[in-house]
Write a protein that holds these residues in place. Structure first.
Motif, PDB file in Angstrom:
ATOM      1  N   GLY A 188      -1.657   6.078  10.093  1.00 27.79           N
ATOM      2  CA  GLY A 188      -1.274   5.447  11.304  1.00 27.79           C
ATOM      3  C   GLY A 188      -1.924   5.253  12.659  1.00 27.79           C
ATOM      4  N   LYS A 193      -8.094  -3.858   6.806  1.00 26.83           N
ATOM      5  CA  LYS A 193      -7.831  -3.352   8.220  1.00 26.83           C
ATOM      6  C   LYS A 193      -8.645  -2.461   8.922  1.00 26.83           C
ATOM      7  CE  LYS A 193      -3.265  -5.340   7.165  1.00 26.83           C
ATOM      8  NZ  LYS A 193      -2.025  -4.507   7.723  1.00 26.83           N
ATOM      9  N   LEU A 217      -0.235   0.166  11.139  1.00 27.19           N
ATOM     10  CA  LEU A 217      -0.486  -0.625  10.028  1.00 27.19           C
ATOM     11  C   LEU A 217       0.901   0.290   9.444  1.00 27.19           C
ATOM     12  CD1 LEU A 217      -4.153   1.749  10.017  1.00 27.19           C
ATOM     13  CD2 LEU A 217      -3.669  -0.597   9.427  1.00 27.19           C
ATOM     14  N   PHE A 218       1.412   0.890   9.461  1.00 33.51           N
ATOM     15  CA  PHE A 218       3.210   0.820   9.060  1.00 33.51           C
ATOM     16  C   PHE A 218       3.958   1.345  10.431  1.00 33.51           C
ATOM     17  CE2 PHE A 218      -0.799   3.827   7.420  1.00 33.51           C
ATOM     18  CZ  PHE A 218      -0.860   2.988   6.136  1.00 33.51           C
ATOM     19  N   THR A 269      -4.753  -2.564   3.804  1.00 25.27           N
ATOM     20  CA  THR A 269      -4.608  -0.868   4.970  1.00 25.27           C
ATOM     21  C   THR A 269      -6.959  -0.867   5.014  1.00 25.27           C
ATOM     22  OG1 THR A 269      -2.745   0.498   4.292  1.00 25.27           O
ATOM     23  CG2 THR A 269      -3.993   1.085   6.033  1.00 25.27           C
ATOM     24  N   ASP A 314       0.693  -1.416   0.193  1.00 23.26           N
ATOM     25  CA  ASP A 314      -0.482   0.103  -0.204  1.00 23.26           C
ATOM     26  C   ASP A 314       0.738   0.930   0.054  1.00 23.26           C
ATOM     27  OD1 ASP A 314      -2.729  -0.935  -0.057  1.00 23.26           O
ATOM     28  OD2 ASP A 314      -3.126  -1.352   1.905  1.00 23.26           O
ATOM     29  N   SER A 315       1.906   1.034   0.797  1.00 27.55           N
ATOM     30  CA  SER A 315       2.772   2.045   0.847  1.00 27.55           C
ATOM     31  C   SER A 315       3.314   2.847  -0.519  1.00 27.55           C
ATOM     32  CB  SER A 315       3.827   2.236   1.922  1.00 27.55           C
ATOM     33  OG  SER A 315       3.793   2.092   2.849  1.00 27.55           O
ATOM     34  N   SER A 332     -11.178   6.144   4.934  1.00 30.85           N
ATOM     35  CA  SER A 332     -11.151   4.961   4.456  1.00 30.85           C
ATOM     36  C   SER A 332     -11.712   4.252   3.814  1.00 30.85           C
ATOM     37  CB  SER A 332     -11.361   4.243   5.636  1.00 30.85           C
ATOM     38  OG  SER A 332     -10.772   3.924   7.349  1.00 30.85           O
TER      39      SER A 332
END
Ligand code: MSP
Length: 631
Positions: free
Chosen positions: A353, A451, A480-481, A448, A317-318, A438
């Motif tokens: 995050g 989640k 998350l990150f 992400t 995702d990043s 989201s």
């Protein structure tokens, strides 16, 4: 983008002669985001990608390996499918030009074009670039090399069948005029219109020197030119001419492509369709190209980025986020891993995050209680803007909107201090806003957002945007990150992978909306590393021009007993006389670089204004012996 109930998006079909790279991943991720966004809107979506498996390039690559071309492609197709899976690409069909249904459709469209009187036999003489599978004339070449990829071209002569592209000049110009969104972005539309206005030459549609291609139905001596074959994938995948999918999804909403293959898509493809009496697609969007640290990506330069390595390091995702946030779609961009790391740390970990972590931790502790949404956390305007931007393929702007909204959430946390007040309503409002953010973000960062949806118990569905979040028991979210330590490693600009947890980090800049452009978070370097640079004062002895270079001077600089030849881009800022005798700061131990056929043996230092409109050399303010150290 026209409002239809269906949405059909395509990527180019990639040559399976190389593994998926940054460029191919970029288009495919962008197409995936559009497909997911339109699915979210409740549209019936068809997302097509695949591989372009005919042509001389693949034939030669297979021969070199001693295998059949199809077997060669089979192996690389596995790599493509694996990569797309890891990058979370949710395509509906993966077309291969060696698929039977494709080959049949190709023969049919060629038959139609022939019946329309648009194919004739003639003689062809030209220059051919094998990697690009394209013909050029002397005039097209840049430095006697292929204008597209910069490689050698070969003279070529053959009998061939030509497609009467010239007949479609007016038809194409009308198409562009009547459909301003047929070619996007606008700058590219203008380029193509101007070229088409200059006149169109008929195109060689057959090859006879090799046989790895679709047989030319009118004359079996030939195989079809790989581009005429490849372009047809966009309809063969829909089972043209009689398939239900063709009826439902054609014309395509958008063919996403890179700028280098726009001519084929915006000129040859619509002309083929017009000739075969098939509707033309709605839009062809040509995105820009990525460089790496300012350099063209190429195997020989060793700067090829492996998308899977990056996505393993930072998370899929990043990577998806960075590619679409960092550069406006349609413009060229430079891939700098430090910029990716900065965005990963400062935007994803610190903003998104941290927000999710804080709100879920407090919600687990104190619970949430239904409440009217706070005005500042209302997401309607954000939703409208995201929608507008995605309809015009402005992914970066859509992400900016979502992240401004996330900033607002973070500011709200700061201002309401729920960890002190334990206010369940405040926590509800925040959880509700996180739901909205989201849902909007889910096409870009599906994993992400899934989640987050599990943490706050909502569905990723556009209808949920208008509904208040259901009150439920919330459990603290997993991280998350993971933050990545950015550390400059010698002079190689490596980023180490010391992931560290960011949860509840007290100094995390909540609500900090500073934009990160290019290189952020510059790491410090050790003194020993700085000391490796040999900086000295030199005196310019000779200044020469370089033929054909309008920015460069060739300087001969005396540094103590040594003489150095250095090329400097200062021609617009200094006359030769101003430079002669001038003392400057010279980097002595820089790896030599060849430019314009001349080896530059170092660099001189200059102050450069932001937009590069001023360049001023750094010189000692009094004379000193040449060769003196700068420290
Ligand atoms: N097979 C043809 C396309 C046929 S479509 C009917 C082809 N294949 S390719 O494997 O060379 O894929 C190229 C795609 O990757 C193009 O869209 C191209 O623009 C893109 N990129 C290749 N290098 C790129 C960058 N460095 N940056 C961005 N995209 C680039 O062409």
């Amino acid at each position: 983008m026209k409002t239809k109930k269906t949405f059909y998006v395509t990527t180019p079909i990639y040559y399976p002669t190389a593994k998926p790279h940054l460029g191919t991943s970029y288009t495919t991720i962008a197409a995936d985001v559009l497909a997911r966004w339109n699915k979210l809107q409740g549209k019936d979506v068809f997302f097509l990608t695949g591989t372009d498996e005919h042509g001389q390039k693949l034939d030669e690559a297979a021969k070199e390996k001693g295998v059949k071309p199809k077997e060669y492609a089979d192996e690389l197709v596995k790599d493509f499918k694996k990569a797309w899976k890891e990058l979370n690409i949710n395509f509906d069909e993966f077309i291969r030009t060696t698929d039977k249904k494709h080959e049949e459709a190709v023969k049919k469209i060629i038959q139609k074009i022939y019946e329309n009187g648009d194919l004739y036999e003639g003689n062809y003489e030209g220059l051919y670039c094998i990697p690009c599978e394209s013909y050029y004339t002397e005039k097209d070449l840049v430095d006697e090399k292929c204008p597209t990829c910069g490689r050698e071209v070969q003279p070529f002569k053959e009998k061939a069948y030509f497609f009467k592209l010239s007949r479609y000049q007016k038809g194409l110009l009308d198409l562009y005029k009547e459909n301003p969104e047929f070619i996007l972005p606008e700058s590219k539309r203008n380029e193509i219109m101007n070229r088409v206005k200059e006149g169109l030459k008929d195109v060689n549609f057959t090859r006879s020197k090799f046989s790895w291609g679709v047989e030319f139905p009118m004359d079996k001596k030939y195989v079809l030119w790989v581009w005429a074959d490849a372009l047809t994938n966009y309809i063969s995948a829909l089972d043209w001419p009689s398939g239900k999918n063709f009826e439902k999804f054609w014309p395509a909403n958008v063919h996403l492509i890179g700028k280098d293959i726009l001519w084929f898509h915006a000129v040859i493809w619509p002309a083929m369709l017009m000739s075969a009496k098939i509707k033309t697609p709605d839009t062809i969007f040509a995105h820009g190209w990525w460089t790496v640290n300012g350099q063209k990506i190429s195997k020989s330069k060793g700067n090829v980025i492996d998308p899977l390595e990056i996505s393993n390091k930072y998370g899929t995702d990043s990577f998806r986020y960075f590619l679409l946030r960092a550069v406006p779609f349609g413009e060229d961009g430079d891939f700098d891993e430090r910029a990716l790391a900065a965005r990963h740390n400062n935007e994803l970990a610190d903003k998104l995050g941290n927000l999710v972590s804080r709100v879920s931790t407090l919600a687990e502790k104190y619970g949430i209680e239904k409440a009217e949404q706070a005005k500042e956390l209302d997401s309607k305007e954000t939703t409208n803007k995201v929608s507008e931007h995605l309809e015009s393929f402005q992914f970066d702007k859509a992400l900016n909107e979502i992240f401004s909204f996330i900033d607002k959430c973070n500011t709200y946390v700061q201002e309401t201090s729920p960890w002190i007040t334990k206010d369940k309503k405040v926590l509800y409002r925040l959880a509700n806003a996180i739901k909205d953010a989201s849902i909007l973000l889910s096409p870009f960062m599906p994993e992400t957002c899934k989640k987050i949806a599990q943490t706050f118990n909502f569905k990723i569905d556009i209808k949920e945007l208008d509904k208040p979040l259901k009150v439920s028991k919330i459990k603290k979210a997993d991280i998350l990150f993971k933050k990545i330590d950015t550390e400059v490693n010698n002079n190689q600009d490596k980023i180490t992978n010391n992931k560290k947890e960011n949860i509840n980090k007290p100094s995390a800049p909540l609500g900090d909306s500073k934009e990160i452009v290019g290189i952020a978070n510059m790491s410090t370097i050790k003194f020993d590393d700085f000391a490796k640079i040999d900086l000295r004062v030199g005196t310019i002895k000779k200044v020469e021009e370089i033929e054909g270079a309008d920015k460069l001077y060739k300087l001969e600089i005396e540094v103590g007993k040594e003489k150095k030849i250095i090329l400097a881009g200062i021609k617009q800022f200094y006359t030769k006389d101003e430079l002669k005798g001038k003392q400057v700061a010279v980097i002595m131990n820089l790896e030599p670089r060849k430019m314009r056929g001349v080896e530059s043996q170092g660099m001189i230092l200059a102050a450069v204004s932001d937009n590069h409109s001023k360049v001023i050399l750094l010189s000692p303010d009094k004379k000193i012996d040449s060769g003196s150290k700068v420290q």
